[in-house]
Scaffold this active site. Structure first.
Site, PDB file in Angstrom:
ATOM      1  N   HIS A  68      31.825  52.135  61.836  1.00  0.00           N
ATOM      2  CA  HIS A  68      31.490  53.351  62.602  1.00  0.00           C
ATOM      3  C   HIS A  68      32.249  53.272  63.922  1.00  0.00           C
ATOM      4  CE1 HIS A  68      27.569  53.593  60.133  1.00  0.00           C
ATOM      5  NE2 HIS A  68      28.489  54.403  59.622  1.00  0.00           N
ATOM      6  N   GLU A  71      31.156  52.572  67.730  1.00  0.00           N
ATOM      7  CA  GLU A  71      30.421  51.349  68.056  1.00  0.00           C
ATOM      8  C   GLU A  71      31.394  50.308  68.616  1.00  0.00           C
ATOM      9  OE1 GLU A  71      28.221  50.614  64.405  1.00  0.00           O
ATOM     10  OE2 GLU A  71      27.290  52.591  64.513  1.00  0.00           O
ATOM     11  N   ARG A 126      32.025  59.043  64.765  1.00  0.00           N
ATOM     12  CA  ARG A 126      31.460  57.951  63.962  1.00  0.00           C
ATOM     13  C   ARG A 126      32.160  57.770  62.604  1.00  0.00           C
ATOM     14  NH1 ARG A 126      25.992  56.114  62.210  1.00  0.00           N
ATOM     15  NH2 ARG A 126      25.702  56.543  60.011  1.00  0.00           N
ATOM     16  N   HIS A 195      27.712  46.018  63.046  1.00  0.00           N
ATOM     17  CA  HIS A 195      27.468  47.354  63.599  1.00  0.00           C
ATOM     18  C   HIS A 195      26.856  47.222  64.989  1.00  0.00           C
ATOM     19  CE1 HIS A 195      27.555  49.724  59.685  1.00  0.00           C
ATOM     20  NE2 HIS A 195      27.633  48.471  59.272  1.00  0.00           N
ATOM     21  N   GLU A 269      23.276  44.539  63.755  1.00  0.00           N
ATOM     22  CA  GLU A 269      23.311  45.658  64.701  1.00  0.00           C
ATOM     23  C   GLU A 269      23.259  45.002  66.072  1.00  0.00           C
ATOM     24  OE1 GLU A 269      23.387  48.966  64.223  1.00  0.00           O
ATOM     25  OE2 GLU A 269      22.924  49.207  62.102  1.00  0.00           O
TER      26      GLU A 269
END
Lengths: 308, 94
Positions: A68, A71, A126, A195, A269
């Site tokens: 993405h 990020e 994204r 991510h 994440e």
């Protein structure tokens, strides 16, 4: 900045500069690191992986970042991790032992078109930059495009949605290239996708809300990795399956890798929780990368010590 | 270049499943052009949403009407983006 030791890892970079960073690592660690192009993006940009290898025909661990594009902390973290892996080999006993048995593949920019677009036109972009037939809207969410419960809950069929799954599994060339590489390699034993944000360490499943067969082991490894990560700055991570920890989401990469037999499939994440979101200040790049490296290391050690 | 002047990022804390449903309904209101940075799924995880300037009043009213707690996480997104860009340019010059 051609020298990997003087490269400024503590700032966000354009794609060209990131690629210079990759080249610098390759140049400075010729006997350990090579650069391979595993395909091209929709707009023709190269998908470069760094291969860390000390021998032929080894099993391997895959790490990717930046699927993405907005990020940005993930691409920055991955580049620093690449440099750290290279410098730790021969100095850190654990990394040396790992790289004497396993190859590591590191894809720093999984979605280069989106990354460039997020630098030049829309900081909040994204998806990929693939045109969608019959729609004015651009792009596919490449983490809804894998062949794992494709088309199920938690992905959109609307090309204008930020979680648009695409017309069919692996229709996104970026996803197809990685999937082809993983299939043709045949000996990938660990797969980690990086991510941001919200500080989670996730494992399958996301496309369904049932626990994977290796739930207990994956949960234990995940908790140990999160504890290692937290030991540096106290950053707290939640650990669990995608579905139980966040929400049901189909077509994700680690579900696909797990279902094709890559037992150790995880997604990080990274920071933050509640101040900056996707706009994590550059001052936090190195702390984020350093703590993430400790978590990654735990996972890689487990893969090394638990052959299957 | 797309700009985000006046866009705010709200951090929303749902306290029960009904409020999660209200937030999911909000997600469906496409004319508001909301960008969910984290999506409404359960009460354990806060929901962060980027709200364009033209939708701020509607979204805040909706949240207040439904007694859903929120705070402003980023007051003006463009300011943060500008500062990030400035920092990158300075580092590049260095």
């Amino acid at each position: 900045e051609r020298n990997s030791a003087t490269f400024n890892y503590a700032t966000y970079h354009t794609l060209d500069n990131l690629f210079k960073g990759l080249d610098a690592i390759v140049l400075d660690f010729k006997s350990l690191v090579t650069k391979q192009q595993i395909g091209t993006s929709t707009e023709g940009r190269p998908l470069y992986v760094l291969k860390f290898s000390t021998g032929a025909s080894r099993p391997a661990i895959w790490i990717d970042a930046g699927i993405h594009s907005r990020e940005w902390i993930t691409q920055a973290t991955a580049l620093w991790v690449g440099y750290k892996l290279a410098t730790d080999y021969g100095k850190d006993a654990s990394i040396t032992s790992l790289l004497n048995k396993f190859d590591v593949y590191l894809l720093v920019v999984t979605n280069p078109d989106g990354y460039v677009y997020s630098h030049t036109a829309d900081r909040m972009w994204r998806k990929t930059r693939a045109p969608n037939s019959g729609s004015r809207c651009i792009g596919v969410d490449p983490n809804r495009n894998w062949n794992a419960g494709f088309g199920g809950p938690g992905a959109s069929s609307d090309p204008c949605s930020d979680s648009y799954r695409g017309p069919s599994a692996e229709s996104a060339v970026e996803v197809k290239n990685i999937a082809n590489f993983i299939r043709s390699h045949g000996k990938i034993k660990g797969f980690v996708s990086i991510h941001s944000y919200s500080q989670l360490l996730l494992f399958p499943y996301g496309y369904k809300c049932t626990n994977p067969a290796h739930y207990t082991e994956l949960n234990t490894v995940g908790r140990s990795a999160a504890a290692a990560l937290s030991s540096l700055y106290g950053t707290q991570y939640k650990v669990g399956t995608i579905c139980s920890t966040i929400y049901q989401a189909s077509g994700g990469s680690i579900d696909w890798t797990y279902d094709i037999g890559i037992k150790y499939s995880f997604a990080f994440e990274l920071r933050d929780t509640g101040r900056y979101g996707f706009l994590l200040p550059a001052t936090q790049i190195l702390p984020t990368a350093q703590e993430t490296y400790l978590g990654l290391k735990k996972i890689m050690e487990h893969v090394r010590d638990n052959p299957y | 270049v797309k700009t985000f002047v006046g866009h705010q990022v709200l951090r929303i804390k749902a306290s029960n499943d009904d409020q999660i449903k209200e937030l999911q309904a909000l997600e469906g209101l496409t004319h508001l052009e909301l960008d969910f940075w984290t999506e409404p799924a359960n009460i354990d995880n806060p929901v962060d949403v980027r709200v364009p300037f033209h939708s701020l009043q509607s979204v805040k009213s909706y949240l207040e009407f439904n007694n859903i707690e929120y705070s402003i996480m980023i007051n003006d997104l463009q300011t943060v983006i500008d500062s990030e860009k400035q920092e990158m340019e300075t580092d590049n010059i260095k």
